[in-house]
Design a protein around this motif. Structure first.
Motif, PDB file in Angstrom:
ATOM      1  N   PRO A 232       0.827  -1.218   0.000  1.00 19.50           N
ATOM      2  CA  PRO A 232       0.000   0.000   0.000  1.00 19.50           C
ATOM      3  C   PRO A 232       0.861   1.269   0.000  1.00 19.50           C
ATOM      4  CG  PRO A 232      -0.792  -1.581   1.625  1.00 19.50           C
ATOM      5  CD  PRO A 232       0.513  -2.115   1.115  1.00 19.50           C
ATOM      6  N   PHE A 233       0.425   2.296  -0.705  1.00 19.97           N
ATOM      7  CA  PHE A 233       1.093   3.592  -0.843  1.00 19.97           C
ATOM      8  C   PHE A 233       2.394   3.474  -1.649  1.00 19.97           C
ATOM      9  CE2 PHE A 233      -1.159   3.906   3.290  1.00 19.97           C
ATOM     10  CZ  PHE A 233      -2.081   4.895   2.934  1.00 19.97           C
ATOM     11  N   VAL A 234       3.273   2.564  -1.239  1.00 17.55           N
ATOM     12  CA  VAL A 234       4.586   2.437  -1.886  1.00 17.55           C
ATOM     13  C   VAL A 234       4.431   1.971  -3.329  1.00 17.55           C
ATOM     14  CG1 VAL A 234       6.822   1.265  -1.840  1.00 17.55           C
ATOM     15  CG2 VAL A 234       5.759   1.985   0.296  1.00 17.55           C
ATOM     16  N   GLY A 235       3.569   0.963  -3.548  1.00 17.75           N
ATOM     17  CA  GLY A 235       3.399   0.408  -4.885  1.00 17.75           C
ATOM     18  C   GLY A 235       2.947   1.443  -5.905  1.00 17.75           C
ATOM     19  N   SER A 236       1.914   2.223  -5.549  1.00 21.23           N
ATOM     20  CA  SER A 236       1.410   3.239  -6.482  1.00 21.23           C
ATOM     21  C   SER A 236       2.439   4.334  -6.716  1.00 21.23           C
ATOM     22  CB  SER A 236       0.109   3.848  -5.952  1.00 21.23           C
ATOM     23  OG  SER A 236       0.328   4.471  -4.693  1.00 21.23           O
ATOM     24  N   PHE A 237       3.223   4.646  -5.675  1.00 23.39           N
ATOM     25  CA  PHE A 237       4.263   5.668  -5.817  1.00 23.39           C
ATOM     26  C   PHE A 237       5.354   5.210  -6.793  1.00 23.39           C
ATOM     27  CE2 PHE A 237       8.375   7.411  -4.212  1.00 23.39           C
ATOM     28  CZ  PHE A 237       8.162   8.725  -4.596  1.00 23.39           C
ATOM     29  N   VAL A 238       5.802   3.970  -6.658  1.00 17.86           N
ATOM     30  CA  VAL A 238       6.834   3.426  -7.546  1.00 17.86           C
ATOM     31  C   VAL A 238       6.315   3.364  -8.982  1.00 17.86           C
ATOM     32  CG1 VAL A 238       8.198   1.364  -8.078  1.00 17.86           C
ATOM     33  CG2 VAL A 238       8.006   2.146  -5.721  1.00 17.86           C
ATOM     34  N   GLU A 239       5.060   2.973  -9.162  1.00 19.17           N
ATOM     35  CA  GLU A 239       4.456   2.946 -10.495  1.00 19.17           C
ATOM     36  C   GLU A 239       4.489   4.336 -11.134  1.00 19.17           C
ATOM     37  OE1 GLU A 239       0.517   1.412 -10.457  1.00 19.17           O
ATOM     38  OE2 GLU A 239       1.146  -0.673 -10.223  1.00 19.17           O
ATOM     39  N   THR A 240       4.151   5.361 -10.350  1.00 17.33           N
ATOM     40  CA  THR A 240       4.138   6.737 -10.858  1.00 17.33           C
ATOM     41  C   THR A 240       5.534   7.178 -11.286  1.00 17.33           C
ATOM     42  OG1 THR A 240       2.332   7.236  -9.320  1.00 17.33           O
ATOM     43  CG2 THR A 240       3.433   9.103 -10.327  1.00 17.33           C
ATOM     44  N   VAL A 241       6.549   6.785 -10.508  1.00  9.82           N
ATOM     45  CA  VAL A 241       7.938   7.128 -10.846  1.00  9.82           C
ATOM     46  C   VAL A 241       8.302   6.560 -12.211  1.00  9.82           C
ATOM     47  CG1 VAL A 241      10.360   6.714 -10.247  1.00  9.82           C
ATOM     48  CG2 VAL A 241       8.748   7.379  -8.464  1.00  9.82           C
ATOM     49  N   TYR A 242       7.978   5.301 -12.449  1.00 15.23           N
ATOM     50  CA  TYR A 242       8.350   4.665 -13.716  1.00 15.23           C
ATOM     51  C   TYR A 242       7.499   5.152 -14.886  1.00 15.23           C
ATOM     52  CZ  TYR A 242      11.693   1.580 -11.489  1.00 15.23           C
ATOM     53  OH  TYR A 242      12.781   1.090 -10.821  1.00 15.23           O
ATOM     54  N   LEU A 243       6.245   5.502 -14.622  1.00 14.40           N
ATOM     55  CA  LEU A 243       5.409   6.075 -15.684  1.00 14.40           C
ATOM     56  C   LEU A 243       5.931   7.453 -16.088  1.00 14.40           C
ATOM     57  CD1 LEU A 243       1.831   5.041 -14.512  1.00 14.40           C
ATOM     58  CD2 LEU A 243       3.017   4.255 -16.564  1.00 14.40           C
ATOM     59  N   SER A 244       6.461   8.194 -15.135  1.00 15.81           N
ATOM     60  CA  SER A 244       7.073   9.487 -15.433  1.00 15.81           C
ATOM     61  C   SER A 244       8.290   9.301 -16.343  1.00 15.81           C
ATOM     62  CB  SER A 244       7.484  10.189 -14.135  1.00 15.81           C
ATOM     63  OG  SER A 244       8.155  11.398 -14.404  1.00 15.81           O
ATOM     64  N   GLN A 245       9.118   8.304 -16.028  1.00 18.76           N
ATOM     65  CA  GLN A 245      10.288   8.012 -16.868  1.00 18.76           C
ATOM     66  C   GLN A 245       9.851   7.556 -18.265  1.00 18.76           C
ATOM     67  OE1 GLN A 245      12.926   5.284 -14.879  1.00 18.76           O
ATOM     68  NE2 GLN A 245      13.033   6.517 -13.026  1.00 18.76           N
ATOM     69  N   TYR A 331       3.042  13.640 -14.349  1.00 15.50           N
ATOM     70  CA  TYR A 331       3.547  12.525 -13.543  1.00 15.50           C
ATOM     71  C   TYR A 331       4.686  12.968 -12.635  1.00 15.50           C
ATOM     72  CZ  TYR A 331       0.767   8.881 -15.770  1.00 15.50           C
ATOM     73  OH  TYR A 331      -0.279   8.092 -16.183  1.00 15.50           O
ATOM     74  N   ASN A 332       5.532  13.855 -13.134  1.00 19.21           N
ATOM     75  CA  ASN A 332       6.634  14.344 -12.317  1.00 19.21           C
ATOM     76  C   ASN A 332       6.108  15.131 -11.125  1.00 19.21           C
ATOM     77  OD1 ASN A 332       9.561  14.556 -12.017  1.00 19.21           O
ATOM     78  ND2 ASN A 332       9.268  16.738 -12.359  1.00 19.21           N
ATOM     79  N   SER A 333       5.085  15.949 -11.356  1.00 19.26           N
ATOM     80  CA  SER A 333       4.449  16.697 -10.266  1.00 19.26           C
ATOM     81  C   SER A 333       3.802  15.742  -9.266  1.00 19.26           C
ATOM     82  CB  SER A 333       3.396  17.646 -10.844  1.00 19.26           C
ATOM     83  OG  SER A 333       2.704  18.309  -9.828  1.00 19.26           O
ATOM     84  N   LYS A 334       3.197  14.670  -9.796  1.00 17.67           N
ATOM     85  CA  LYS A 334       2.558  13.676  -8.928  1.00 17.67           C
ATOM     86  C   LYS A 334       3.594  12.933  -8.083  1.00 17.67           C
ATOM     87  CE  LYS A 334      -0.938  11.528 -10.779  1.00 17.67           C
ATOM     88  NZ  LYS A 334      -1.770  10.545 -11.546  1.00 17.67           N
ATOM     89  N   VAL A 335       4.774  12.669  -8.662  1.00 21.46           N
ATOM     90  CA  VAL A 335       5.856  12.013  -7.912  1.00 21.46           C
ATOM     91  C   VAL A 335       6.259  12.865  -6.710  1.00 21.46           C
ATOM     92  CG1 VAL A 335       8.311  11.395  -7.992  1.00 21.46           C
ATOM     93  CG2 VAL A 335       6.785  10.642  -9.806  1.00 21.46           C
ATOM     94  N   GLN A 336       6.424  14.163  -6.927  1.00 20.17           N
ATOM     95  CA  GLN A 336       6.817  15.065  -5.841  1.00 20.17           C
ATOM     96  C   GLN A 336       5.753  15.114  -4.749  1.00 20.17           C
ATOM     97  OE1 GLN A 336       7.872  18.886  -7.463  1.00 20.17           O
ATOM     98  NE2 GLN A 336       9.346  18.039  -8.892  1.00 20.17           N
ATOM     99  N   GLN A 337       4.491  15.201  -5.164  1.00 16.73           N
ATOM    100  CA  GLN A 337       3.398  15.253  -4.193  1.00 16.73           C
ATOM    101  C   GLN A 337       3.299  13.960  -3.394  1.00 16.73           C
ATOM    102  OE1 GLN A 337      -0.021  16.139  -6.592  1.00 16.73           O
ATOM    103  NE2 GLN A 337       0.637  18.216  -7.066  1.00 16.73           N
TER     104      GLN A 337
END
Length: 377
Positions: A232-245, A331-337
Motif C-alpha cells: 500500500p502507498f509504496v506500490g502506487s508511488f513506484v508505479e508513478t515514478v516509472y510512468l514518469s520516466q 507525472y513528475n508533479s505527482k511524484v513530488q506530491q
C-alpha cells in the motif's frame, strides 16, 4: 563533474600533472558504484550539450569532460570513447556495446548525429537523467525514515523475544502457571528466534550481499517488482515514478522522429521495472498487429484512463510529442506530491505497527502474571 566555461578556447585543454599528489579529500569516493552512474550521465550529457553549443568540437569536448573527472574508472570509460572517436567512429558507435551505456542512449545519439542535432539530443538526455535522479531522490527520501523506524522496531521485537520473553517463561515454569493461548504463541515465537535467529540473520545478509547477482536474474526482478506494487502507498508511488520516466523517454524519442514502435522497444530496454516492461512488450506486439498506441495501452491497468485519453487525442491531432511532454510534467508533479505524502503517512503507520507488536508481547507476558498474582493473593 563540472568546469568553468569562462575563457575556454578550443585549443586550450588542461592536462593533469600526475606528479602532483591529490589530497584524499579531493578524490571521489566510490563504493559499489557504477563508473558511469545516472548522476555522472546527467552531468556528462548536460556539459556535452553546453560545449557543443559553444562551438567546441566533439573530440575536444570529450577531452574537457574527461579531464574534469576524478574517478579513474569514469576516466577509463571516457578514454575508451575518445579512442574510438579518434579512430574514426561516431559518438553513437563509440558507446555501442559498452555495458555502461544503454541502447536508448545509442539510438538517441545516432539520431542526433544523422539530423545534425547532437547538442539538442545531449541536452535532452541530460534532462532525462536529471529527472530520473530527482525521482530516485524523492523515492529514497520518502522511504528512508519509515525504513529506519521499521528496522528499529524489528530489532526491538527480536530483542524482546530473544531475552525478555525467556525470563518470563522461566518464572511461569517455576510457578506451574497455566498459560493462555496468546502467551503460548509468543513463547513458541521466542523459541524459534533462539533456535534459528542467527540462521535467518545470515540468510538475510547473504541476500543483501548477493543483490548485484540477483538483480541480473529475471525471476528475482519479476518477483521483487510484483511484491513492491502490492505494498500500500509504496506500490502506487513506484508505479508513478516509472510512468514518469516512460512518458519522458517517449517524448524525447518522438521529438527525434523515432517511430512509435521503435520508441516503445527502446524504452522497454531502458526501464528496469517488470510490470511496465512486460506491458510494453505486449503493447509493441499489438501495435505491430495494427492496433493504435491508445488501444494497446488500454488493455493494461498500469496505464490510467487519463493517459489513454490524451494519447488518443495525440494520435488524432498528430501531437504525440506535446502530449507526452504534458503527461511527463503531470507525472513528475505527482511524484513530488506523493513522495511528501508517503513520508507523512508512513511514519504514523509504522509507529502504530511498532506499538501493536510491542503491546502484543507485553500483554502476552502480563496475562499469566495477573493470574499468578491472583493465585498467590
Amino acid at each position: 563533474m563540472a568546469f568553468q566555461l569562462e575563457n575556454i578556447k578550443p585549443q586550450d585543454f588542461p592536462v593533469k600533472d600526475k606528479s602532483v599528489s591529490t589530497s584524499i579529500l579531493d578524490r571521489e569516493v566510490v563504493v559499489f558504484k557504477k563508473p558511469f552512474s545516472n548522476k555522472i550521465k546527467e552531468d556528462f550529457y548536460t556539459e556535452l550539450s553546453v560545449l557543443l553549443n559553444a562551438r567546441i568540437n566533439l573530440k575536444q569536448s570529450l577531452e574537457l569532460i574527461k579531464n574534469s573527472q576524478k574517478n579513474k574508472k569514469t576516466v577509463a570509460v571516457l578514454q575508451t570513447v575518445l579512442d574510438s572517436i579518434v579512430a574514426g567512429q561516431s559518438l553513437s558507435e563509440s558507446i555501442k556495446g559498452q555495458k555502461d551505456f544503454s541502447s536508448y542512449e545509442y539510438y538517441s545519439l545516432k539520431i542526433g548525429e544523422e539530423t545534425g542535432t547532437l547538442a539538442k539530443i545531449a541536452k535532452q538526455l541530460g534532462e532525462f537523467y536529471t529527472r530520473k535522479n530527482e525521482q530516485r531522490k524523492h523515492l529514497i527520501n520518502a522511504l528512508t525514515y519509515p525504513c529506519i523506524i521499521l528496522s528499529t522496531a524489528i530489532l526491538v521485537v527480536i530483542f524482546m523475544l530473544q531475552f525478555v520473553v525467556p525470563m518470563f517463561e522461566d518464572i511461569f515454569k517455576q510457578q506451574n502457571v497455566e498459560l493462555p493461548a496468546i502467551t503460548i504463541f509468543v513463547v513458541k515465537a521466542s523459541a524459534f528466534i533462539k533456535a534459528y535467529g542467527w540462521l535467518m540473520f545470515a540468510l538475510l545478509l547473504v541476500i543483501i550481499l548477493s543483490r548485484g547477482l540477483l538483480n541480473q536474474k529475471q525471476w528475482y526482478k519479476k518477483t521483487k517488482d510484483l511484491i513492491i506494487i502490492k505494498i500500500p502507498f509504496v506500490g502506487s508511488f513506484v508505479e508513478t515514478v516509472y510512468l514518469s520516466q516512460f512518458t519522458q523517454a517517449i517524448a524525447l524519442l518522438v521529438a527525434s522522429k523515432v517511430p512509435i514502435v521503435n520508441s516503445i522497444n527502446l524504452v522497454k530496454q531502458m526501464i528496469d521495472f517488470y510490470p511496465l516492461t512486460n506491458a510494453l512488450e505486449k503493447v509493441e506486439q499489438q501495435i505491430l498487429k495494427g492496433d493504435t498506441l491508445s488501444q494497446s495501452l488500454s488493455e493494461y491497468k498500469l496505464f490510467d484512463a487519463k493517459m489513454i485519453a490524451l494519447v488518443k487525442v495525440a494520435e488524432e491531432t498528430n501531437q504525440t510529442e506535446y502530449m507526452f511532454e504534458r503527461l511527463n510534467m503531470q507525472y513528475n508533479s505527482k511524484v513530488q506530491q506523493r513522495s511528501k505524502l508517503l513520508s507523512t503517512v508512513m511514519e504514523p503507520i509504522v509507529i502504530m505497527f511498532v506499538g501493536l507488536f510491542v503491546g502484543f508481547i507485553l500483554i502476552a507476558m502480563y496475562l499469566p502474571m495477573f493470574k499468578l498474582s491472583s493465585i498467590l493473593g
